[in-house]
Design an enzyme around this catalytic site. Sequence first.
Site, PDB file in Angstrom:
ATOM      1  CG  ASP A  95       1.984  12.705  -4.632  1.00  0.00           C
ATOM      2  OD1 ASP A  95       0.743  12.776  -4.722  1.00  0.00           O
ATOM      3  OD2 ASP A  95       2.735  13.634  -4.972  1.00  0.00           O
ATOM      4  CD  GLU A 186      -5.489  17.539  -0.398  1.00  0.00           C
ATOM      5  OE1 GLU A 186      -6.217  17.926  -1.340  1.00  0.00           O
ATOM      6  OE2 GLU A 186      -4.856  16.469  -0.422  1.00  0.00           O
TER       7      GLU A 186
END
Length: 290
Positions: A95, A186
Amino acid sequence: MRRISARKSTPKKTTRKSSKTTKTSFGRLMVFTFGILFVVLFIGVLYNYRNGLLYYLGFKTDKNSNELTKEEREIEDIRIFEVLSRHDTNQMGFDVSEYQSKIEWEKIDKIEDDFPLSFVFIRATAGSSKKDSRYEENWEAAKANYFIRGAYHYYRPNENSIAQAENFIRTVKLKKGDLPPVLDIEKLPRKQSIDSLKKGLRRWLIHVEKHYKVKPIIYSGESYYTDFLKKEFKGYPLWIANYNFFVERIQKDWKFWQFTEKAQIPGIKGMVDVNVFNGSSEDLKALCIK
């Protein structure tokens, strides 16, 4: 009358000496036992990571160490090779975002020279207004170089969830063969409760699913997901980040496992996140938008 019984101390000295000898022998036995256990454990670790060690010692090419020391780079490369080796029937991917700067997509093929890369997640948006400066460039290049691609949104807990969903929808035009949209969560909120955060996440997920007609993927760290999301968000495909050295295989309930953030891939400057998909190439295609 002379007393002689007080002189009879020899048996006591013998007993004390015998006790000391016994303790010394026991101590030596314990040291020997722990020494044997340590050797066995050390041999077990070497055997467990034999492929990575042999690979590093015999065939490793020189690479830029980036921000890691030489020793840290060696350890990380060994772990990466071991994880990839254990999942050689799975699909591998990576990613990227604007933090990787300009990517030479035509050079990206394999990682560690042996493991093909078949998919990529690309950051598209963050928060209610941020668009990744290299999203469009990376999105088109990924398709042109035959990678299965997916787009993700970095969720900012203290910004409006619907505005964040609309930012993603305006930016990302998913097509047949693309992976479902991804919600990257996150951070914990500073100005709201966990319950309020969960409501916002659910609103984002529902809004995005309604638009694309496919259930989004949730990305998060394993501890974060377990502590805050697991009960309320069951049923969503999971992309879990866990960099623990002792986690050796992808868990059965993870669709994707981001097992390192410190890989090196030809064509990309600096360190890169690498992911394992929990399945074959056919399984990966089946997950994609129809």
